[in-house]
Design a protein around this motif. Structure first.
Motif, PDB file in Angstrom:
ATOM      1  N   ASP A 214       3.804   2.302   0.728  1.00  0.00           N
ATOM      2  CA  ASP A 214       4.383   1.557  -0.376  1.00  0.00           C
ATOM      3  C   ASP A 214       5.910   1.675  -0.323  1.00  0.00           C
ATOM      4  OD1 ASP A 214       4.393   0.133  -2.631  1.00  0.00           O
ATOM      5  OD2 ASP A 214       3.479   1.655  -3.914  1.00  0.00           O
ATOM      6  N   ALA A 215       6.544   0.739   0.378  1.00  0.00           N
ATOM      7  CA  ALA A 215       7.991   0.838   0.598  1.00  0.00           C
ATOM      8  C   ALA A 215       8.773   0.722  -0.715  1.00  0.00           C
ATOM      9  CB  ALA A 215       8.434  -0.250   1.570  1.00  0.00           C
ATOM     10  N   GLU A 216       9.716   1.639  -0.920  1.00  0.00           N
ATOM     11  CA  GLU A 216      10.530   1.667  -2.134  1.00  0.00           C
ATOM     12  C   GLU A 216      11.352   0.383  -2.266  1.00  0.00           C
ATOM     13  OE1 GLU A 216      11.231   2.798  -5.631  1.00  0.00           O
ATOM     14  OE2 GLU A 216       9.923   4.013  -4.355  1.00  0.00           O
ATOM     15  N   ALA A 217      11.760  -0.146  -1.102  1.00  0.00           N
ATOM     16  CA  ALA A 217      12.594  -1.351  -1.091  1.00  0.00           C
ATOM     17  C   ALA A 217      11.883  -2.545  -1.733  1.00  0.00           C
ATOM     18  CB  ALA A 217      13.002  -1.685   0.342  1.00  0.00           C
TER      19      ALA A 217
ATOM     20  N   ALA B 259       9.858  -2.399  -4.382  1.00  0.00           N
ATOM     21  CA  ALA B 259       9.335  -1.927  -5.673  1.00  0.00           C
ATOM     22  C   ALA B 259       9.186  -3.057  -6.689  1.00  0.00           C
ATOM     23  CB  ALA B 259      10.240  -0.828  -6.222  1.00  0.00           C
TER      24      ALA B 259
ATOM     25  N   ARG C 173       5.973  -4.880  -6.146  1.00  0.00           N
ATOM     26  CA  ARG C 173       4.874  -4.015  -6.586  1.00  0.00           C
ATOM     27  C   ARG C 173       4.702  -4.141  -8.110  1.00  0.00           C
ATOM     28  NH1 ARG C 173       3.503   1.272  -8.261  1.00  0.00           N
ATOM     29  NH2 ARG C 173       2.291   2.437  -6.724  1.00  0.00           N
TER      30      ARG C 173
ATOM     31  N   THR D  95      -2.678   3.276  -4.728  1.00  0.00           N
ATOM     32  CA  THR D  95      -2.017   2.741  -5.925  1.00  0.00           C
ATOM     33  C   THR D  95      -3.100   2.579  -7.003  1.00  0.00           C
ATOM     34  OG1 THR D  95      -2.412   0.368  -5.717  1.00  0.00           O
ATOM     35  CG2 THR D  95      -0.658   1.288  -4.335  1.00  0.00           C
TER      36      THR D  95
ATOM     37  N   TRP E 145       6.468  -7.679  -0.932  1.00  0.00           N
ATOM     38  CA  TRP E 145       5.724  -6.406  -1.050  1.00  0.00           C
ATOM     39  C   TRP E 145       4.425  -6.458  -0.257  1.00  0.00           C
ATOM     40  CZ3 TRP E 145       1.215  -4.817  -4.100  1.00  0.00           C
ATOM     41  CH2 TRP E 145       1.009  -3.437  -4.063  1.00  0.00           C
TER      42      TRP E 145
END
Ligand code: CUA
Length: 324
Positions: free
Chosen positions: A230-233, A235, A238, A255, A319
């Motif tokens: 789950d890439a923070e970039a 978010a 998401r 998740t 995402w």
């Protein structure tokens, strides 16, 4: 000239079906090759029989009125019209049945994959050495040279699992497990298609079998086992996913999205196609699918989400694409 051009075009169209990633005439493994050989044998035999019948027919219609007596003898009529067809059909039935039993029998296999037909996509499950189930959708990866037993189920109506270049076709019947054996000789991507009318979006119920080297396959399976990266970039995308309630139908392991109705999206960005094997997985297509899924694949179970602003839909698609 126009007629010749039309004929050439017709021949080209017909011959285009003889090759590529979804053709029984371009077998990619021993089981498919066996089927292709039998088909060619039948085709040749039928050709010879048609030729003989044609010659006899022409002789009967245009030949001289006086014909040899044996031609109208009861024995030739019984022999040629009853006994010969019975013998030919029985001779064809035996190897066909034997081949069907060999290719669909449950027995020793290097790998077992459970595939469930659902209106209108394929749920794919691998059980690893520890008994854990790894789930994906519409893209089935297998190692080259391995005998794979596909355990075929349906969640609703009758579907039919068919990857023409790799194996015969086998129906998925309610309340029943049918087993189809597949083996591929060379790495590559082979397209498959649901071959039994199963409702509105039947024609867009496709899948791809990706044949990999054993090393690549093992690495892929290990990556599939892992929860979503789950890439923070991404978010924002998401957040859009959860705000819109997508997790009610879709699972993204690792998740809170634990839905079971639609395809598992844990590693959706790593699959070649979305929408039941019909759309390449690109950011544009992901956006298009979310907003216009009923235009793209009428009747499918995914509602259209036209509520997002440009920024939100872009972030959501980004995402999903990042979930490799
Ligand atoms: Cu599933 Cu046709």
């Amino acid at each position: 000239m126009t007629a010749r051009r039309g004929l050439a075009l017709a021949a080209l169209t017909a011959l285009a079906g003889c090759g590529g990633t979804q053709s029984t005439l371009d077998p990619g493994g021993p089981y498919a090759r066996e089927i292709a050989m039998l088909s060619w044998g039948m085709f040749a035999g039928a050709g010879v029989i048609t030729l003989i019948v044609g010659v006899l027919l022409a002789w009967a219609v245009w030949g001289r009125a006086s014909k040899p007596a044996w031609l109208s003898d009861t024995r030739i009529i019984l022999g040629g019209g009853l006994i010969l067809p019975s013998v030919v059909l029985a001779a064809l039935l035996i190897p066909t049945l034997a081949m069907g039993l060999r290719q669909s029998g449950d027995g020793e296999a290097d790998l077992r994959i459970r595939v469930t037909g659902e209106q209108w996509w394929w749920r794919v499950q691998y059980v690893d050495a520890n008994g854990a189930t790894i789930e994906t959708a519409n893209e089935i990866r297998i190692p080259v040279g391995a005998t794979v037993a596909f355990e075929l189920h349906t969640a609703d109506v009758i579907h039919s699992f068919w990857v023409p270049a790799l194996a015969g076709k086998l129906d998925m019947m309610p309340g029943q497990t049918n087993v189809l054996r597949i083996r591929a000789d060379t790495p590559g991507t082979y397209r498959g298609q649901c071959a039994e009318f199963c409702g509105g979006a039947h024609a867009m119920m496709a899948m791809h079998v990706v044949v990999q080297t054993p090393e690549d396959f093992t690495a892929w399976l290990a990556a599939q086992r892992a929860p979503a990266r789950d890439a923070e970039a991404a978010a924002r995308g998401r957040a859009v996913f959860f705000a819109a309630g997508c997790g009610a139908c879709h699972m993204v392991r690792g998740t809170p999205a634990q839905g079971r109705l639609g395809p598992d999206l844990t590693h959706v960005g790593g699959r070649g196609f979305i929408a039941g094997g019909t759309l390449a997985t690109t950011r544009e297509n992901l956006k298009h699918w979310i907003t216009d899924s009923q235009q793209i694949k009428p009747d499918n179970r995914m509602p259209e989400f036209g509520v997002f602003g440009d920024d939100d839909i872009g972030a959501l698609a980004a995402w999903l694409e990042s979930l490799t």
